[in-house]
Structures are given as C-alpha cells and as structure tokens.
Enzyme design. Structure first.
Site, PDB file in Angstrom:
ATOM      1  N   ARG A 171       0.785  -1.236   0.000  1.00  0.00           N
ATOM      2  CA  ARG A 171       0.000   0.000   0.000  1.00  0.00           C
ATOM      3  C   ARG A 171       0.820   1.292   0.000  1.00  0.00           C
ATOM      4  O   ARG A 171       0.365   2.309  -0.517  1.00  0.00           O
ATOM      5  CB  ARG A 171      -0.832   0.044   1.285  1.00  0.00           C
ATOM      6  CG  ARG A 171      -2.213  -0.436   1.085  1.00  0.00           C
ATOM      7  CD  ARG A 171      -2.984  -0.438   2.380  1.00  0.00           C
ATOM      8  NE  ARG A 171      -4.365  -0.820   2.079  1.00  0.00           N
ATOM      9  CZ  ARG A 171      -5.290   0.008   1.683  1.00  0.00           C
ATOM     10  NH1 ARG A 171      -5.037   1.278   1.557  1.00  0.00           N
ATOM     11  NH2 ARG A 171      -6.515  -0.424   1.395  1.00  0.00           N
ATOM     12  N   HIS A 213       0.042 -29.166   8.366  1.00  0.00           N
ATOM     13  CA  HIS A 213       1.375 -29.778   8.479  1.00  0.00           C
ATOM     14  C   HIS A 213       1.321 -31.238   8.953  1.00  0.00           C
ATOM     15  O   HIS A 213       1.907 -32.119   8.339  1.00  0.00           O
ATOM     16  CB  HIS A 213       2.269 -28.983   9.433  1.00  0.00           C
ATOM     17  CG  HIS A 213       2.334 -27.511   9.115  1.00  0.00           C
ATOM     18  ND1 HIS A 213       2.348 -27.030   7.826  1.00  0.00           N
ATOM     19  CD2 HIS A 213       2.406 -26.417   9.912  1.00  0.00           C
ATOM     20  CE1 HIS A 213       2.428 -25.707   7.864  1.00  0.00           C
ATOM     21  NE2 HIS A 213       2.457 -25.314   9.114  1.00  0.00           N
TER      22      HIS A 213
HETATM   23  C1  BG6 Z   1       3.235 -22.115  10.848  1.00  0.00           C
HETATM   24  C2  BG6 Z   1       2.367 -21.832  12.031  1.00  0.00           C
HETATM   25  O1  BG6 Z   1       2.474 -22.628   9.771  1.00  0.00           O
HETATM   26  O2  BG6 Z   1       4.221 -23.079  11.188  1.00  0.00           O
HETATM   27  C3  BG6 Z   1       3.186 -21.375  13.223  1.00  0.00           C
HETATM   28  O3  BG6 Z   1       1.413 -20.828  11.684  1.00  0.00           O
HETATM   29  C4  BG6 Z   1       4.293 -22.361  13.507  1.00  0.00           C
HETATM   30  O4  BG6 Z   1       2.369 -21.203  14.375  1.00  0.00           O
HETATM   31  C5  BG6 Z   1       5.082 -22.670  12.236  1.00  0.00           C
HETATM   32  O5  BG6 Z   1       5.145 -21.825  14.501  1.00  0.00           O
HETATM   33  C6  BG6 Z   1       6.072 -23.785  12.459  1.00  0.00           C
HETATM   34  O6  BG6 Z   1       6.903 -23.897  11.368  1.00  0.00           O
HETATM   35  P1  BG6 Z   1       8.390 -24.450  11.521  1.00  0.00           P
HETATM   36  O7  BG6 Z   1       8.881 -24.607  10.139  1.00  0.00           O
HETATM   37  O8  BG6 Z   1       9.133 -23.450  12.332  1.00  0.00           O
HETATM   38  O9  BG6 Z   1       8.241 -25.751  12.271  1.00  0.00           O
END
Ligand code: BG6
Length: 481
Positions: free
Chosen positions: A43, A234
């Site tokens: 923006r 995940h």
């Molecule tokens: C993200 C989440 O998708 O993944 C976060 O929104 C989390 O809350 C993160 O901390 C963890 O990712 P990584 O790669 O650090 O394990």
C-alpha cells in the site's frame, strides 16, 4: 529461463522474514535463474530504492549466517522492484499488467503473502485484466480458509480464474528436506517397504512441538488455534506421506492422488470419538528453557478468558488393508518442553525373546527439526559377558553431515519449485478440502463443549490426558519410552 515474481503483501512479515531471505539464499547458492525480476507490491508509496533500503534494514534481524554483506545484498537488490497497489482498485492491476508486459518473461509467479481474506479479490482482479494466462502461476499461503466452507469458497474463486496446474498451495512442511527424505526412504529404498504395514508396525507418532509461545501473534492465533494452525495442514500432510501407497510416477498428480486416498481413509470423528480420542490444552504460566514464561491468557492480544487450544493430541486410524488397527497419534503444541518435529515409527516387539532383560521394540525416528536426520533404534550386545542383557543402541544419520554441500531450506525450495512450475510439493485443492472435512467434526464438537481446553504448565509435554490417550492402547509417547 526468465521469470517475474510478484509478492502481494510485499512489506508484510512473511515476505521479509521468510520469503526474501529464502530468495537471497537461492541467489547465494546460484540457484535463482538469471534474468529474474522480483516485485514487491504493498500500500505504501515508495520508490524501488526506498524499498531496497527498507529491506536491507530488515535483514539485520535475520539469523547471523543468512545475513548478507552489503555487497551481496546490493547485487541481489538489483532484481528488486517495488510498486504501490491498492488491491481493491481495478486500475492498479492494469498498471501491474503493464509492468509485467514490459517484457515477456517465461514465467510469472504471483505470490499471495497477504491475509487470506484478500485471495478471492486478488485472483478475480488478476483474471479481469488477463493476468491468468498459462505462464502465470499463483502461490497461496496458508491459512487457506478456516473451515471447509471457507476453503471451498477460496478454491471456487481461484479455480474460476486459474487452472488447477497454475495453483500452488503452500504447506511449507512439504519443502523441508526431511520430508523429501521420507519419500526417498520409502520409495527409493527397498529396505522398509516389507515392514511398512500393520503386521510389523505397532503405532506411529507425529510430534510437532514448539518450546515458544504465541509471541506477538496472539490475535491471529486466537482466531486459529493449534488444530487449524498445525494439524489440519502440516501434521496431516506428514501423515499422508507416511501412510500413502507408492505412487506409480514421481509426478504431482500421481503423488497427490495417493495422498488424497489416505485422507479419505482416515477414521471419521464423531462427538463420542472426539471426547475420547482428542485432547485439547492451553498453556499456563511455567518455566520454558529455564526462564519464567507467562500463560496463554497473559500473552499480548489474547482476549480475556479465551478457550482457544494451544495444544492438541489425537488418535486416529487409516482404514485400509495396510494400516487397519494401527494407531496414528498426532500431537502439536506451543510452550512444550522442547522444540522438536519428528515422526516416530514404533515397530512391534519380537514375538519371542531368547535374551533376558530388555525386549525393547525397534523404532525409526524421522527427525525434521531441529536436526534433520534418521535414527534407527536397535538392540545389541555390548560383548562384555555371555549372560548380559542386550542394550539399546541407535544408528544415526545426520543429513547435514552426510551431504556437505549447501542444503536448501523449505521456503527456498518451494519458491524455486514454483518458479520451475513443479507442483509435487504443493497441496491440491481436493487434498486441502478433504483435510478440512476430517477436522471439522472436531471443531464443531469443541464449539458445543464449553468445558474448554485442559491446562498444562509451560515447559511441559502438555496435559496429562495426552499421555493417557496413548497409554490406553498400551503405548507411550516417544520421550516417555
Ligand atoms: C506455521 C504456524 O504454519 O508453522 C506457526 O502458523 C508455527 O504457528 C510454524 O510456529 C512452524 O513452522 P516451523 O517450520 O518453524 O516448524
């Protein structure tokens, strides 16, 4: 190959914390195709040079090893451009098109690093000005919706503008090297396949544990919770990769169709099974890594009395011939005892033991974080005396040591794959919707049950009920074994 990479949300946290450092790494490793332009849109009114200076400042906050020297940043910054856009203004998309059409890059990647509620609007506007031709790809960051209906609505609009093979839905866990290694372990080696089934495996545990709290993201987190933030995407993606059948080819649709079959085979939840098989928790004040830590309710921007879960542990099954009856335990949480992400495959005990003392079943630990490696736990004789009990030992493989060359981080890999147009590491819309379909009964049951989450002290492994969930089947979480 020439490319244009456009970041919507060009001044946002995700862009400067993750995406730009990942691109800089790719540049440093010589992996970024030459002839690329990177455009940040946001923006504020500012020039290319202002944006470059602003980003350079931000890089001061990036991890030491990744921080570029002035010279390196300046070289990288030659690719960087900035454009002001008000995303609700159709004519601003027209100006974007003019910029893109200044040349005919082979590939144009539109990376939507904005709040997801803007995705439909951005996609529709890109379509309206014709920025959806075949060379254009759209990358969508999570969270993609907050339930099945909202995910379907986003997908409906995206699909009305882009073909499925132009849509790159990110789950950054799929970019992690250890997840690539899970594919290699299962489908590049013959060793484990005969054992990878109910006859040899007692249970599988997927743990995504973090030792930190919600930090400054309290408002986002409170709208999300651990189930939506980590399990729906995940943890389920990891589960599909552990449980899927071998795909017939290493191509996106062959892989994603196998993953979808796993999601469709997950045991559906009912109110009764949610109460029995799902534990939700919320952290209270405690001690994290030797320092006092406040509870979730004291974190900034968390509403008073919030019942949002910061921990989930659940038990499920994959209802097919390979896995029938094998419990899959998924667990995630903030402010747990340590930061570790791993998949533990617990094998069955030997049917009969001729050695006195220990009879510890084998286990294979696929470590995603903090290290990236494999551990195979075996029993062995030390060789001190004939009558000794066997001792547990492990074969450890550290991938960073095994492969000395620079290994590629999750966002770096995913950005390069999106530029190259390979969809293997991205989530297809049907997978994503199926994952929502599966978690939704849990969300609904929790919404009706006002008793709220169980509490756990910061710095522990979550509520006691999570241990009981596994103990009920005669098992224990990996750290308790
Ligand atoms: C993200 C989440 O998708 O993944 C976060 O929104 C989390 O809350 C993160 O901390 C963890 O990712 P990584 O790669 O650090 O394990």
């Amino acid at each position: 190959m020439s490319f244009d990479l456009v970041f919507f949300g060009g001044t946002g946290d995700l862009t400067w914390r993750k995406l730009m450092p990942a691109l800089l790494q790719a540049f440093r490793h010589g992996k970024l195709p030459a002839g690329g332009r990177i455009l940040a849109v946001a923006r504020d009114e500012q020039t290319d040079d202002h944006y470059r200076a602003w980003l350079k400042e931000r890089f001061q906050d990036v991890d030491g090893a990744k921080r570029p020297s002035d010279e390196e940043f300046d070289k990288f910054a030659q690719m960087l451009h900035y454009k002001r856009m008000d995303l609700s203004q159709p004519e601003h998309y027209g100006r974007l098109k003019e910029w893109i059409n200044e040349r005919q890059a082979d590939t144009v990647v539109m990376y939507l690093a904005t709040s997801p509620h803007l995705f439909p609007q951005i996609c529709a506007q890109l379509g309206a000005v014709g920025l959806n031709e075949a060379r254009v790809r759209v990358v969508l960051e999570k969270p993609l919706g907050h339930d099945l209906a909202s995910a379907q609505e986003i997908n409906r609009v995206v699909k009305s503008v882009f073909a499925e093979q132009q849509a790159f839905r990110i789950d950054h866990y799929l970019g992690k090297p250890s997840v690539q290694n899970l594919m290699a372990l299962r489908f590049g080696n013959v060793l484990f396949e005969p054992l990878w089934r109910r006859e040899s495996i007692a249970n599988i545990q997927i743990t995504l544990a973090e030792d930190f709290g919600v930090g400054t993201r309290g408002d986002f987190y409170d709208r999300t919770g651990a189930l939506r933030d980590m399990i729906q995407n995940h943890a389920l993606q990891l589960l599909t990769m552990v449980a899927m059948e071998p795909p017939s080819r290493n191509d996106a649709d062959a892989i994603r169709s196998e993953k979808l079959k796993v999601l469709k085979s997950l045991k559906p939840f009912t109110d009764e099974s949610v109460a029995r098989d799902v534990v939700r928790g919320q952290y209270r004040a405690g001690n994290a890594q030797g320092h006092p830590a406040v509870g979730y309710l004291e974190e900034v921007k968390v509403p008073t009395g919030s019942q949002v879960e910061t921990f989930v542990a659940l038990r499920t099954e994959v209802q097919n011939w390979r896995w029938a009856g094998v419990p899959f335990y998924l667990r995630t949480g903030k402010r747990l005892a340590s930061r570790e992400a791993q998949i533990v495959v617990n094998f069955r005990a030997t049917p009969h033991t001729i050695f006195p003392g220990v009879n510890q079943p084998n286990k294979l630990v696929i470590k995603l974080q903090p290290e990236d490696g494999l551990e195979l736990h075996l029993l062995a004789a030390k060789g001190t005396s004939q009558s000794e009990a066997l001792s547990p030992v492990s074969l450890d493989l550290d991938f960073d040591k095994a492969f000395e060359e620079n290994r590629v981080g999750a966002y770096e890999r995913l950005l390069l794959e999106a530029i190259a147009g390979r969809l293997n590491l991205f989530v297809r819309s049907d997978e994503q919707e199926e994952a929502w379909r599966w978690v939704e009964p849990v969300l609904n049951a929790w919404a009706r049950d006002t008793s709220g989450p169980r509490v756990y002290a910061a710095g522990t492994w979550g509520p006691a009920a999570a241990s009981a969930l596994v103990a009920r089947d005669g098992f224990a979480w990996s750290e308790e074994q």
